[in-house]
Structure formats: structure tokens, C-alpha cells
Motif scaffolding. Sequence first.
Motif, PDB file in Angstrom:
ATOM      1  N   SER A   1     -76.045  28.099  -6.964  1.00 48.68           N
ATOM      2  CA  SER A   1     -77.438  28.377  -6.611  1.00 48.68           C
ATOM      3  C   SER A   1     -77.671  28.246  -5.116  1.00 48.68           C
ATOM      4  O   SER A   1     -78.475  28.987  -4.534  1.00 48.68           O
ATOM      5  CB  SER A   1     -78.375  27.426  -7.363  1.00 48.68           C
TER       6      SER A   1
ATOM      7  N   LYS B   1     -76.171  31.286  -3.273  1.00 52.83           N
ATOM      8  CA  LYS B   1     -76.993  32.487  -3.430  1.00 52.83           C
ATOM      9  C   LYS B   1     -78.178  32.530  -2.472  1.00 52.83           C
ATOM     10  O   LYS B   1     -78.848  33.564  -2.377  1.00 52.83           O
ATOM     11  CB  LYS B   1     -77.481  32.587  -4.871  1.00 52.83           C
ATOM     12  N   LYS B   2     -78.450  31.443  -1.778  1.00 52.29           N
ATOM     13  CA  LYS B   2     -79.508  31.469  -0.771  1.00 52.29           C
ATOM     14  C   LYS B   2     -79.087  32.269   0.464  1.00 52.29           C
ATOM     15  O   LYS B   2     -79.926  32.663   1.266  1.00 52.29           O
ATOM     16  CB  LYS B   2     -79.888  30.041  -0.364  1.00 52.29           C
TER      17      LYS B   2
ATOM     18  N   ILE C   1     -76.252  34.781   0.174  1.00 43.33           N
ATOM     19  CA  ILE C   1     -75.713  36.083  -0.244  1.00 43.33           C
ATOM     20  C   ILE C   1     -76.163  36.393  -1.668  1.00 43.33           C
ATOM     21  O   ILE C   1     -76.340  35.486  -2.487  1.00 43.33           O
ATOM     22  CB  ILE C   1     -74.167  36.127  -0.170  1.00 43.33           C
ATOM     23  N   ASN C   2     -76.342  37.643  -1.951  1.00 44.33           N
ATOM     24  CA  ASN C   2     -76.706  38.085  -3.302  1.00 44.33           C
ATOM     25  C   ASN C   2     -75.423  38.432  -4.039  1.00 44.33           C
ATOM     26  O   ASN C   2     -74.976  39.572  -4.055  1.00 44.33           O
ATOM     27  CB  ASN C   2     -77.645  39.290  -3.227  1.00 44.33           C
ATOM     28  N   ILE C   3     -74.829  37.423  -4.644  1.00 42.61           N
ATOM     29  CA  ILE C   3     -73.545  37.606  -5.311  1.00 42.61           C
ATOM     30  C   ILE C   3     -73.753  37.601  -6.821  1.00 42.61           C
ATOM     31  O   ILE C   3     -74.457  36.750  -7.362  1.00 42.61           O
ATOM     32  CB  ILE C   3     -72.543  36.510  -4.882  1.00 42.61           C
ATOM     33  N   LYS C   4     -73.156  38.563  -7.494  1.00 42.99           N
ATOM     34  CA  LYS C   4     -73.322  38.710  -8.937  1.00 42.99           C
ATOM     35  C   LYS C   4     -71.997  38.580  -9.685  1.00 42.99           C
ATOM     36  O   LYS C   4     -71.914  38.938 -10.855  1.00 42.99           O
ATOM     37  CB  LYS C   4     -73.969  40.058  -9.242  1.00 42.99           C
TER      38      LYS C   4
ATOM     39  N   LEU D   1     -70.257  41.639   1.210  1.00 47.21           N
ATOM     40  CA  LEU D   1     -71.675  41.495   0.904  1.00 47.21           C
ATOM     41  C   LEU D   1     -72.455  41.230   2.176  1.00 47.21           C
ATOM     42  O   LEU D   1     -71.904  40.769   3.180  1.00 47.21           O
ATOM     43  CB  LEU D   1     -71.892  40.338  -0.079  1.00 47.21           C
TER      44      LEU D   1
ATOM     45  N   LYS E   1     -77.236  36.753   4.817  1.00 46.79           N
ATOM     46  CA  LYS E   1     -78.576  36.557   5.369  1.00 46.79           C
ATOM     47  C   LYS E   1     -78.845  35.074   5.567  1.00 46.79           C
ATOM     48  O   LYS E   1     -78.543  34.255   4.698  1.00 46.79           O
ATOM     49  CB  LYS E   1     -79.636  37.143   4.430  1.00 46.79           C
TER      50      LYS E   1
END
Length: 717
Positions: free
Chosen positions: A6, A9-10, A12-15, A181, A184
Amino acid sequence: MKAPLSEIKKFINIKKSPEEIAEKLTMIGLEVDKIERLNFSFSGVVIGRLDQIEKHPKSEHLLIVKLSTGKKLFSVVCKKHKLPLLTHVAFAPPGATVRSVRIAKTDVKGTPSEGMLCTPKDLELSKDDNEPLTFTENSTLGADVVTELYDPIFDITTTPNFMYARSIRGIARELAAAFNLEFKEPTATLIEGSKKKADEMIFLSNQDPEQCPQYYIRVLENVKIGPSPTWLKNALIKSGYQSTNNVVDILNFVMHMYGQPMHTFDLKKIEGRKINIRCSKKDESITLLDSKSYKLSEDTLIIADENKPIAVAGVMGGLDSSVTDETTSIVIEAAQFSSQAVRKSSKELKRRTDSSARFENRIDSNNIKHSLDMAAEMIRQETGAVVLSDIIEQSSYTFKKTYLTLRLNKARALIGIPISLNEAEEILRRLGYETKSDQDTIIQVSIPSWRNDVTCEVDIIDDIARIYGFEHLSRIKRKQTTSPLMHDPLYLFTRKVRRELINLGLQEFLTCNLLSKQQCQRDLNTPLFANETLTVLYAKSEDQSVLRPSLLPGILASVKHNQNQGQHSIQCAEIGKVHYQKENSYYEKNSIAILIKGSNPSNWQSKETKVDFYQIKGIIETFLKQLKIDQTTFHQGNSSSFHPHQQLILEKKDQTFCILGQLHPQVIQDEGIKGEVFYAEIDMDILFHLYKSNNNSFQPLPLYPGSRRDWTISTTA
């Protein structure tokens, strides 16, 4: 280093799945030891919203709450709390299970109650039992709390060459490069709420700019010290920290997120309202946050007020200036300290902290101010503090970009693939490098501020290979070549010794050659091994600060570990180097250790038998016979490490090369080992010379066959 998904994910938008992320991290050099998943002891607990709160008519310590799960409204009697309306909380409706108890409708002082509000302690998430567990306004009503709290945690081993990744931001940056990716930075603007300037409240003097090239201060007033909010406590617990209070927790959170250590002082406890960065004076001492008093050497880098030290720079703060529940004004420091100074202080005090570990390997010099402002803004938001205007700074450091030249032909030769110019530039860009190519095979590379480890062209090539993927590199079948040099005789002898020991049924042990001083007090205490040990100049820890004078301490530690795992019968051997000092000379030699304890394994021919002194003696005799070393003599030994009546020394040509026997019961007791232990250690260098000098020539067969006669003698009276 623990990295919750969690938090990653702040940035990078990793899925990707946790398993895919762990595999990728390991392949690029950040080895993931395991993926931790919190095991929840509850079930059926959902997220509810406080729609109505009333006082209980028969108790001032209870409340009646109307709670919505989105589909149904519940009436719950709970203990008094300070949560406002519309707060999302953890709710266990009838049928849920909390602490192995099935929740049912009940009656509390004449009022029906349909379920319970759950505190973190109820759900066994922490020891916090003050208020129910809360969630953000964006959380879904009626959602299962297990799903909301599910957060894989990557337990990552960060080696010294990857210290730039010892933060959530650093790990996220590596993943962004590996998976291509977008990276940010979370944005936060510091709000200064007072016209009063920080330098009106505190005076800063940096007397050692060489060891402290950057030092920044923020001053906050009207701070309310108290417990941290649930989200912060949960974030720290997942990252391996214990919650202290809201201010300290925020500094730990920012350090874990951004890699910048910080410290906070109580402004009222700073004498003279002065902060001096200097080296300690003669006979100065400080009581640190661990409540222990330390005497400082004269050249320890410290933070001091007008009269005394208040922190050891980069290691730990002082207890006298620490933040307590009564604190209302704080001073936050963020700095860059010399890695050599911090390492020296840490070793002298024998205190290695998360802060000192980061300073020892150098930090991102361009990240200090940003981290300080992030921490100040978070404290302002969580405590209602007022941030005084302006930052106090004393800095003699200016970041200058470092440029290196990358030759593409060199990269291709080392990596073994025909990587193109565009591919190389793309990988470097993803890692944060700035590139410029004037020719088809030459790239000018600008090193980012957080990559202190990059000093030469090969470091850049290594980064390209990591992100390209070692698993994608082709394997080239090479022609087999052999060296024209003969094997070293000692190597061949060592290989033979290892083979003979294994043939005797002994399992090979490998132990570390660095020990603690306490372990080295239990050496063999014989003419074979001297007591004057060698101390490592820059040891990583006190437990690995001395070179072993014999193999005994390390092998006993392994026996203790096996015993703790339930393995009490051990027959093992080790071959390794030992080091010692004799007068002004230093020695390194090879040694052989043999240890047996417990029982011999049973088989179809014999029952289980207990090992004894004669078995260790027999092992040594058989071992020497296999090496064809004979004409040795046994003598009574006098080592204090062995049983006085069960020890022997072995000699040949007036050279003592082996000691064996039962270890003294006191030695075994000190190590916490149960049962009798039989041990032998051999000077392998002497054994090697005896082996070489031994005449192994064949004797001719006898010319005449042997004869045997049976004599029968009778006597008459």
C-alpha cells in the motif's frame, strides 16, 4: 527493510501480483526474503458508519450508536468514545467472530445491542483499546475489514550497494524502472501559520561544517502530543516500528518513506535556546533515549545546547531534551552528517540505529529539506501545531552533478548482448539518469543525487543489465579450457582431508570466522592456540569484532542452535582458518575440528549407543591411519577447556599437533548445551608437513611364502 504494498502504491500505480513484484525485486538485486501477510483472528467484521450517537440513560460510560452498513441499520451499545458522526468504523454484527467469540444480540443495562464496535485490540491488530478502529471516508460501507486491511508486506534484504533503495520511495523507483511505470512523488505543501520567525526562537551555530555540511531546523508551536491515529499506527506496525507518540511516529514514517533520518527536541529543554553542532569535549557524557548514560570521546560529533550535549549526531537523541506528553513547542532537525563520523560514534557507543545505518551509507543530499517540510506539515495536520515561518539552515554544501561517459561497445562486451543506443538511454532514463548522446556509441550520463554508489562506467553498465533483466541474457557455450598450472598441494591435501572426514561419517559444518570477545574467551587454551586475539578495526557489530583463535567457539554455537531445534546427536567436522597474535607477530593457519555428542544412530545390526571418549580417540586414530601418518604418541593434556581426566595431546617428532577429549562441563554449561561433548582440534599446517614428509613408498612383496605352525605342548607330572 519492510515495504507494505500500500505504501509502494503511493508512488507508482502497480497492478502486478505480490509474487510477481517479489520476483522482479529479487532479479534486480533487492532480495525479497518473504512476503508477509497479516493473519487475522476475526471474521465477519465489516465497515460501518456512525449515523447517530446518544448517551446511555443508565450509564455515563456508555453510548447508544445507530450504525449503518449501507444495507441495514444497527443499534449498538458501546463504551464512551470521542469519534464524530459519519466516522467509518470496524463493526462486528451478530454472527461475526472476534477473539474466538461469536457475536450475538444482547441486552446491556436494559438496552438491546446488535453487535459491537471493534477497537484495534479487539481485532488483535495492536494494543490500542481507546477507540474503535476507523477507516477513511472513501472506504466502502459493508466491506469486509479483512479485505480492507489486506496488505502484502515485502521483507527485503538491502545490501550496502543498494542503500539508496532503503526507503519506500527508493524501492518504488526501482520497481517503476523495472516494470516501466510512471513514478510520481506525493505532493504536500507546507503551511506556515505564524508571522513569528523560527530564528527568533532558536539560534543555530555549525562549528564543524566538514562533518556536518547541511543542517536545517523547523520550529513548531502549540503542538499537542498524544497517541497516533490508527492509519499511522498501522503503517508503522507493517513497517516494523513501534508506536510512541504522534510526533515521533511521523518522523519514523517519513524516514521509512523517504530515507531521511530526523530528530525532534523539546524547545523549552534547550538551554540558552542555542543549538551547536560541534565535537564533544573532555569528560562530557550524555543520557540517550535508551535511558543509558554514555561517556563521549573528545572527537564525537554531537548536537549541544548552551551547556551540554543533547544528541549524538546521526545516532540517537538525548533523554533530557526529548519530547514528552507535556511538550508544546518542538524543534525538528534534518541534516547531512559525515558517514565516517556517524560510523565512528555508532561503534564507540555500540549503538546502531535505523538513523545511523542510513547516514553511514550516505543519504540523498537533495532530499533533506523536502523530508523536513513533509514531516512538519504532517505534524501540523495531525496535532494542530503552528509552523513558524522560514527554515533555519546552515549549509556549506552545494550539489554538483557528476557526469560519466558510457561507451556502448564496452556495455555490449560486458553484458554480452547487442543492446542499442535507444534501449540503453531508455533504461537509464527510467532509473533517473539524465543522458545525452553525441555519437552512436557514446552516452554522457548525469548521476542523480540519490545514487551515491555510482562512481564509474561499470556501475552504469550494471544498472543497465539489472533492468534489462539477467534472465534475458543469452548463455554462450564456451570451449572448455584447463589451466596449465598444477593444483596447490595444500588445496589437494585439504580436499583429501575433507573426503576422509566425510568417509568417517562426519557432517561438514561451516561457521563464521568473526566472533564476539565473549566467545573468544572460550578458546582451547593450549600451546596450539594463543589467547592473544586479533580485533577487527571496523567491525560491523560487537558480535563479529574478533577473528577466531580456534574453531571451538563457532562450532559450539552451531551445536547450541541444533540443540534448540531438537537435534541432540551430532557428529561433525569443520576445516577453516584461525588467527591469533603472539607477542608482536600475527599468525594465520588452517585447523581441523571434530565434535561428537549424543548417541550413535541405531541400525539393524546394533542398538543406539552413547558416544564417549574412546570414540573420539578412535576417530582421530582412524583419520591418521587413512593419511598414513604413524608413529604418533599420546600424552596427558592439561587444558582448562577439557575435562581434567579425559584429555590427550598428540605428538610426532616433538611437535604437538592435536588435542582431544571431553570438553569441561563448565564450558558446556556456559554455552547452554546439554550432555557430554567430545571434541578434537588439529593443527592442519603441521599435519600437512607430516603428511608430505611421510615416506609412502611401496615395500616389495616377501620372496618366500609365510608359514604358520600350531604348537601343542603337553606336560607330564
